[in-house]
Design a protein around this motif. Structure first.
Motif, PDB file in Angstrom:
ATOM      1  N   SER A   1       7.332  -5.696  -1.801  1.00 35.24           N
ATOM      2  CA  SER A   1       6.575  -5.972  -0.574  1.00 35.24           C
ATOM      3  C   SER A   1       6.567  -7.466  -0.254  1.00 35.24           C
ATOM      4  N   THR A   2       6.458  -8.310  -1.286  1.00 37.90           N
ATOM      5  CA  THR A   2       6.496  -9.761  -1.063  1.00 37.90           C
ATOM      6  C   THR A   2       7.860 -10.174  -0.535  1.00 37.90           C
TER       7      THR A   2
ATOM      8  N   GLU B   1       2.612  -1.343  -9.853  1.00 39.56           N
ATOM      9  CA  GLU B   1       2.088  -2.370  -8.940  1.00 39.56           C
ATOM     10  C   GLU B   1       2.923  -3.643  -8.911  1.00 39.56           C
ATOM     11  N   GLN B   2       3.508  -4.026 -10.068  1.00 41.44           N
ATOM     12  CA  GLN B   2       4.332  -5.248 -10.071  1.00 41.44           C
ATOM     13  C   GLN B   2       5.636  -5.038  -9.301  1.00 41.44           C
ATOM     14  N   VAL B   3       6.236  -3.867  -9.417  1.00 41.42           N
ATOM     15  CA  VAL B   3       7.456  -3.547  -8.665  1.00 41.42           C
ATOM     16  C   VAL B   3       7.130  -3.490  -7.172  1.00 41.42           C
TER      17      VAL B   3
ATOM     18  N   LEU C   1       0.835  -1.208   0.000  1.00 42.18           N
ATOM     19  CA  LEU C   1       0.000   0.000   0.000  1.00 42.18           C
ATOM     20  C   LEU C   1       0.870   1.259   0.000  1.00 42.18           C
ATOM     21  N   LEU C   2       1.919   1.260   0.786  1.00 43.18           N
ATOM     22  CA  LEU C   2       2.831   2.408   0.855  1.00 43.18           C
ATOM     23  C   LEU C   2       3.577   2.594  -0.473  1.00 43.18           C
ATOM     24  N   LEU C   3       4.156   1.507  -0.974  1.00 42.65           N
ATOM     25  CA  LEU C   3       4.952   1.602  -2.203  1.00 42.65           C
ATOM     26  C   LEU C   3       4.099   1.959  -3.420  1.00 42.65           C
ATOM     27  N   TYR C   4       2.918   1.406  -3.509  1.00 43.82           N
ATOM     28  CA  TYR C   4       2.061   1.631  -4.677  1.00 43.82           C
ATOM     29  C   TYR C   4       1.255   2.924  -4.563  1.00 43.82           C
TER      30      TYR C   4
END
Length: 166
Positions: free
Chosen positions: A85-86, A78-80, A68-71
Motif C-alpha cells: 500500500s505504501t 500487515e507488513q506485506v 485496509l483492502l489488502l489486510y
C-alpha cells in the motif's frame, strides 16, 4: 524633437523634461520588473507546496484504502500489506507530482527511484519521531504520527524539489 527616443541638445528645455520623465519612467519600470520576480518565485513555491500537499493527501488516502483492502479483505500479513500500500501511494504521488507539481517528464525512472528513496526517508523520519516521542517520552503514537505529517511533508517536499525533480 527627434523621432527616436534619444534626446539631443537641440531639442530644448522641454526635451530635458521629457528625457527626465522618460528616464524616471524607465527606472520605475526596471524596479517594477525586478520586484515581481521575487514575488513570482515565492508564489510559485507556495503553489508547488500546496499542490504537493494535495497530491500527498491523495497518496495517503490511496495508501490507507489499499492497506485496509489488502489486510482486512484479502488477508495479507500487515507488513506485506503495508509495503504494497505504501508503494502504491508513493507511485501515485510520483506520477501526480511529475505531471502537476513539478511538470517534469524526462528521466522518469531515475526520478521515480529518487522519489521512492525520499519516500523511504519519510518512513525513517517518522520511525525516529515515534521512537523518541512515543517510546521515549510516552506521548500517544497517534498524536506523534499526526504531528509528524507536516514535518515529513516539508522535509520530503524540499528533498523532492531539490533532488528528484531538479
Amino acid at each position: 524633437m527627434t523621432t527616436d527616443s534619444t534626446v539631443t541638445a537641440e531639442d530644448g528645455p522641454s526635451a530635458d523634461v521629457a528625457a527626465a520623465a522618460h528616464g524616471a519612467a524607465a527606472a520605475d519600470a526596471a524596479v517594477r520588473t525586478e520586484a515581481p520576480a521575487g514575488d513570482d518565485t515565492r508564489a510559485r513555491d507556495v503553489r508547488q507546496l500546496i499542490t504537493y500537499a494535495l497530491v500527498g493527501g491523495s497518496g495517503v488516502l490511496l495508501d490507507m484504502g489499499a492497506f485496509l483492502l489488502l489486510y482486512n479483505v484479502i488477508g495479507l500479513h500487515e507488513q506485506v500489506a503495508n509495503i504494497l500500500s505504501t508503494s502504491l501511494g508513493i507511485t501515485n504521488n510520483f506520477v501526480l507530482n511529475a505531471l502537476f507539481t513539478f511538470s517534469k517528464r524526462d528521466r522518469l525512472l531515475v526520478r521515480y527511484l529518487r522519489f521512492y528513496a525520499v519516500g523511504l526517508t519519510g518512513i525513517a523520519l517518522t520511525f525516529v519521531l515515534l521512537a523518541v516521542f512515543s517510546r521515549g517520552l510516552g506521548i500517544d503514537p497517534n498524536l506523534v504520527k499526526a504531528g509528524s505529517l507536516p514535518v515529513v511533508l516539508v522535509f520530503q517536499f524540499v528533498l523532492n524539489r531539490k533532488w528528484s525533480f531538479a
